[in-house]
Design a protein around this motif. Structure first.
Motif, PDB file in Angstrom:
ATOM      1  N   LEU A 142       0.807  -1.319  -0.005  1.00 46.32           N
ATOM      2  CA  LEU A 142       0.079  -0.033   0.175  1.00 46.32           C
ATOM      3  C   LEU A 142       0.737   1.239  -0.142  1.00 46.32           C
ATOM      4  N   THR A 143       1.920   1.191   0.511  1.00 47.94           N
ATOM      5  CA  THR A 143       2.863   2.356   0.889  1.00 47.94           C
ATOM      6  C   THR A 143       3.375   2.665  -0.531  1.00 47.94           C
ATOM      7  N   ARG A 144       3.803   1.796  -1.165  1.00 42.93           N
ATOM      8  CA  ARG A 144       4.543   1.897  -2.477  1.00 42.93           C
ATOM      9  C   ARG A 144       3.315   2.343  -3.663  1.00 42.93           C
ATOM     10  N   ALA A 145       2.043   1.900  -3.450  1.00 38.69           N
ATOM     11  CA  ALA A 145       1.016   2.242  -4.372  1.00 38.69           C
ATOM     12  C   ALA A 145       0.683   3.838  -4.014  1.00 38.69           C
ATOM     13  N   ALA A 146       0.686   4.181  -2.829  1.00 41.31           N
ATOM     14  CA  ALA A 146       0.289   5.417  -2.483  1.00 41.31           C
ATOM     15  C   ALA A 146       1.293   6.303  -3.029  1.00 41.31           C
ATOM     16  N   ALA A 147       2.608   6.085  -3.059  1.00 35.89           N
ATOM     17  CA  ALA A 147       3.745   6.799  -3.490  1.00 35.89           C
ATOM     18  C   ALA A 147       3.605   7.027  -5.080  1.00 35.89           C
ATOM     19  N   ASP A 148       3.159   5.879  -5.704  1.00 31.24           N
ATOM     20  CA  ASP A 148       2.941   6.046  -7.108  1.00 31.24           C
ATOM     21  C   ASP A 148       1.831   6.877  -7.511  1.00 31.24           C
ATOM     22  N   GLU A 149       0.678   6.916  -6.695  1.00 29.34           N
ATOM     23  CA  GLU A 149      -0.431   7.583  -7.044  1.00 29.34           C
ATOM     24  C   GLU A 149      -0.327   9.317  -6.532  1.00 29.34           C
ATOM     25  N   GLY A 150       1.043   9.505  -6.013  1.00 27.91           N
ATOM     26  CA  GLY A 150       1.381  10.666  -5.819  1.00 27.91           C
ATOM     27  C   GLY A 150       1.026  11.438  -4.293  1.00 27.91           C
ATOM     28  N   ALA A 151       0.949  10.326  -3.359  1.00 30.84           N
ATOM     29  CA  ALA A 151       1.031  10.974  -1.981  1.00 30.84           C
ATOM     30  C   ALA A 151       2.421  11.341  -1.646  1.00 30.84           C
ATOM     31  N   ALA A 152       2.263  12.667  -0.873  1.00 27.89           N
ATOM     32  CA  ALA A 152       3.573  13.249  -0.302  1.00 27.89           C
ATOM     33  C   ALA A 152       4.205  12.385   0.713  1.00 27.89           C
ATOM     34  N   ALA A 153       3.366  11.615   1.598  1.00 29.40           N
ATOM     35  CA  ALA A 153       3.964  10.939   2.728  1.00 29.40           C
ATOM     36  C   ALA A 153       2.955   9.909   3.013  1.00 29.40           C
ATOM     37  N   VAL A 154       3.182   8.907   3.887  1.00 33.11           N
ATOM     38  CA  VAL A 154       2.346   7.851   4.309  1.00 33.11           C
ATOM     39  C   VAL A 154       2.085   8.056   5.997  1.00 33.11           C
ATOM     40  N   LEU A 155       1.206   7.640   6.288  1.00 31.51           N
ATOM     41  CA  LEU A 155       0.866   7.436   7.778  1.00 31.51           C
ATOM     42  C   LEU A 155       0.480   5.761   8.010  1.00 31.51           C
ATOM     43  N   VAL A 156       1.409   5.536   8.809  1.00 32.03           N
ATOM     44  CA  VAL A 156       1.508   4.067   9.225  1.00 32.03           C
ATOM     45  C   VAL A 156       1.284   3.622  10.458  1.00 32.03           C
ATOM     46  N   ILE A 157       0.121   3.145  10.737  1.00 29.70           N
ATOM     47  CA  ILE A 157      -0.585   2.762  11.998  1.00 29.70           C
ATOM     48  C   ILE A 157       0.245   1.729  12.772  1.00 29.70           C
ATOM     49  N   LEU A 158       0.339   1.425  13.907  1.00 30.45           N
ATOM     50  CA  LEU A 158       0.871   0.402  14.791  1.00 30.45           C
ATOM     51  C   LEU A 158       0.346  -0.967  14.263  1.00 30.45           C
ATOM     52  N   PRO A 159       1.048  -2.023  13.859  1.00 30.15           N
ATOM     53  CA  PRO A 159       0.518  -3.114  13.355  1.00 30.15           C
ATOM     54  C   PRO A 159      -0.661  -3.684  14.427  1.00 30.15           C
ATOM     55  N   TYR A 160      -1.658  -3.953  14.140  1.00 31.83           N
ATOM     56  CA  TYR A 160      -2.852  -4.308  14.994  1.00 31.83           C
ATOM     57  C   TYR A 160      -3.313  -5.759  15.048  1.00 31.83           C
ATOM     58  N   TYR A 161      -4.031  -5.817  16.239  1.00 32.30           N
ATOM     59  CA  TYR A 161      -4.923  -7.063  16.470  1.00 32.30           C
ATOM     60  C   TYR A 161      -4.262  -8.090  17.059  1.00 32.30           C
ATOM     61  N   MET A 162      -3.057  -8.424  16.312  1.00 31.74           N
ATOM     62  CA  MET A 162      -2.181  -9.623  16.654  1.00 31.74           C
ATOM     63  C   MET A 162      -1.510  -9.374  17.994  1.00 31.74           C
ATOM     64  N   ARG A 163      -1.347  -8.162  18.458  1.00 40.14           N
ATOM     65  CA  ARG A 163      -0.694  -7.790  19.566  1.00 40.14           C
ATOM     66  C   ARG A 163       0.797  -7.829  19.624  1.00 40.14           C
ATOM     67  N   PRO A 164       1.478  -7.708  18.422  1.00 37.84           N
ATOM     68  CA  PRO A 164       2.910  -7.841  18.250  1.00 37.84           C
ATOM     69  C   PRO A 164       3.774  -7.057  19.479  1.00 37.84           C
ATOM     70  N   HIS A 165       4.734  -7.706  19.917  1.00 42.48           N
ATOM     71  CA  HIS A 165       5.300  -6.994  21.115  1.00 42.48           C
ATOM     72  C   HIS A 165       6.342  -5.871  20.458  1.00 42.48           C
ATOM     73  N   ARG A 166       7.010  -5.337  21.416  1.00 45.51           N
ATOM     74  CA  ARG A 166       7.813  -4.107  20.945  1.00 45.51           C
ATOM     75  C   ARG A 166       8.760  -4.155  19.904  1.00 45.51           C
ATOM     76  N   ASP A 167       9.612  -5.541  19.877  1.00 48.99           N
ATOM     77  CA  ASP A 167      10.550  -5.833  18.786  1.00 48.99           C
ATOM     78  C   ASP A 167       9.883  -6.110  17.612  1.00 48.99           C
ATOM     79  N   GLU A 168       8.629  -6.638  17.642  1.00 47.21           N
ATOM     80  CA  GLU A 168       7.904  -6.929  16.350  1.00 47.21           C
ATOM     81  C   GLU A 168       7.318  -5.648  15.696  1.00 47.21           C
ATOM     82  N   VAL A 169       6.777  -4.858  16.553  1.00 47.65           N
ATOM     83  CA  VAL A 169       6.489  -3.295  15.904  1.00 47.65           C
ATOM     84  C   VAL A 169       7.555  -2.663  15.316  1.00 47.65           C
ATOM     85  N   LEU A 170       8.770  -2.420  16.113  1.00 43.93           N
ATOM     86  CA  LEU A 170       9.977  -1.874  15.264  1.00 43.93           C
ATOM     87  C   LEU A 170      10.308  -2.476  14.114  1.00 43.93           C
TER      88      LEU A 170
END
Length: 314
Positions: free
Chosen positions: A93-121
Motif C-alpha cells: 500500500l505504501t508503494r502504491a500510495a507513492a505511485d499515486e502521488g502521496a507526499a507521505a504515508v501514515l502507518v498505524i501500529l500493526p494491530y490485532y495480533m498484539r505484536p510485542h515491541r521488537d515486532e512493532v519496530l
C-alpha cells in the motif's frame, strides 16, 4: 526522505464517502476533499481511521489516494494511510500510495495480533526501508491494541531514518513535547486526538490531524493561527468553541452515536454531502438526527458559523 521534508498545519483526517449500498463513491470523496482544501486545510489525510481504512480493500485505498491527489491539485500535500496488520500489505500500500502521488504515508501500529515491541519496530523498519516517501508513525495504541512506542523509541526510529513524523494519539498530550525533545526540527509532530488540541499545539506540535476537522475546519484554522501568532487569549476562545463539537460525542446528548456518523449528519444538515459509513457502523436514527438539528439550530458554532472569523496562516 528528501532533505528539507516538512509538514505542518491543520490536516483533516478526511471521511471516505460511501454510497447507501456501501460502495466507494470516488466523485463524492473528491468533492469533499476539494471542499476541505478550498476551506483552507494545509493538507489532507486519507484512508485513516476517520476514512474507515479497516473496511477498505487495497484497490479502494489506491483509488482514494488518486482521488485525493487530484482534489488537492498540487495545492496541499496528501498523506495516505497505508498501515495494516500485515507488513507485506503495508509495504504494498505504501508503494502504491507513492505511485499515486502521496507526499507521505501514515502507518498505524500493526494491530490485532498484539505484536510485542521488537515486532512493532521490525515492522516499521521494513516499511521505512521500502517506502519511496516519508513515513509518519500513527502512534495510536488504544485503537491498535498494540504496545505503544514511547518518545525514546520514536527518537531512535527517527535517527535511523525510518520515520519522519508522528501522529500522536494518546489520552494525554505530554508525549508531544517528549517526542520533540527526542527528534529534530525536520521531524513533523502532529497532535492526533480531539480532546486537547490547544494543549497539543502549545506543547509544540507542528500541526493537528483529526476527524473532527471534517466539520470544524474553520475553527481549527483559527485556533492554529492564534497559537502560531502567540495569541493565547484568542486561542483559548477558539478551543472553547471546538469543545462544543467534542461534547456531542463525549457528553452523549443524542445517546450512543459514532463520531463519524455525527460528522456525516452535520455535513448534511449544513447542506453538504455526508455520505454513509460502512457496516457495522450505523447512521444516526431519525430521532437522533432531529435532536442534532435542534442542537445545531440553537448553537451557532455547530452550524458552521466560525468560517467568517478565521485567522490562519499557511
Amino acid at each position: 526522505m528528501s532533505d528539507g521534508f516538512s509538514l505542518s498545519g491543520v490536516f483533516p483526517a478526511s471521511l471516505t464517502m460511501f454510497d447507501e449500498a456501501g460502495r466507494l463513491d470516488e466523485p463524492a470523496s473528491r468533492r469533499h476533499l476539494e471542499s476541505l482544501v478550498d476551506g483552507g486545510a494545509h493538507g489532507l489525510v486519507v484512508a485513516g481511521t476517520s476514512g474507515e481504512f479497516v473496511a477498505m480493500s487495497v484497490d479502494e485505498k489506491r483509488r482514494l489516494v488518486a482521488a485525493a491527489v487530484a482534489a488537492a491539485g498540487g495545492r496541499v500535500p496528501v498523506v495516505a494511510g497505508t498501515g495494516t496488520a500485515s507488513t507485506a500489505e503495508t509495504v504494498e500500500l505504501t508503494r502504491a500510495a507513492a505511485d499515486e502521488g502521496a507526499a507521505a504515508v501514515l502507518v498505524i501500529l500493526p494491530y490485532y495480533m498484539r505484536p510485542h515491541r521488537d515486532e512493532v519496530l521490525a515492522h516499521l523498519r521494513a516499511v521505512g526501508a521500502a517506502s519511496p516517501v516519508p513515513v509518519l508513525l500513527y502512534n495510536n495504541p488504544a485503537n491498535s491494541g498494540t504496545t505503544e512506542l514511547d518518545a525514546v523509541d520514536v527518537g531512535m526510529l527517527y535517527r535511523e531514518g525510518v520515520v519522519h513524523g508522528v501522529k500522536s494519539t494518546f489520552p494525554t498530550v505530554h508525549q508531544v513535547a517528549e517526542v520533540i525533545d527526542e527528534t529534530g526540527p525536520d521531524f513533523a509532530v502532529f497532535y492526533g486526538g480531539f480532546m486537547a488540541p490547544l494543549s497539543g499545539l502549545t506543547e509544540g506540535a507542528h500541526g493537528w490531524i483529526s476527524g473532527v476537522l471534517n466539520v470544524a475546519l474553520a475553527e481549527a484554522l483559527a485556533l492554529y493561527g492564534a497559537v502560531r501568532a502567540g495569541d493565547l487569549e484568542t486561542a483559548r476562545r477558539w478551543a472553547a468553541v471546538i469543545r462544543q463539537y467534542r461534547y456531542l460525542y463525549t457528553r452523549r446528548p443524542l445517546g450512543p452515536v459514532g463520531d463519524l456518523a455525527l460528522y456525516r449528519a452535520m455535513l448534511e444538515i449544513r447542506g453538504q454531502h455526508g455520505g454513509h459509513c460502512r457496516a457495522p457502523l450505523l447512521p444516526l436514527t431519525a430521532q437522533q438526527r432531529a435532536a442534532l438539528e435542534e442542537l445545531m439550530a440553537s448553537t451557532p458554532v455547530l452550524r458552521g458559523s466560525g468560517a467568517g472569523a478565521v485567522s490562519a496562516s499557511r
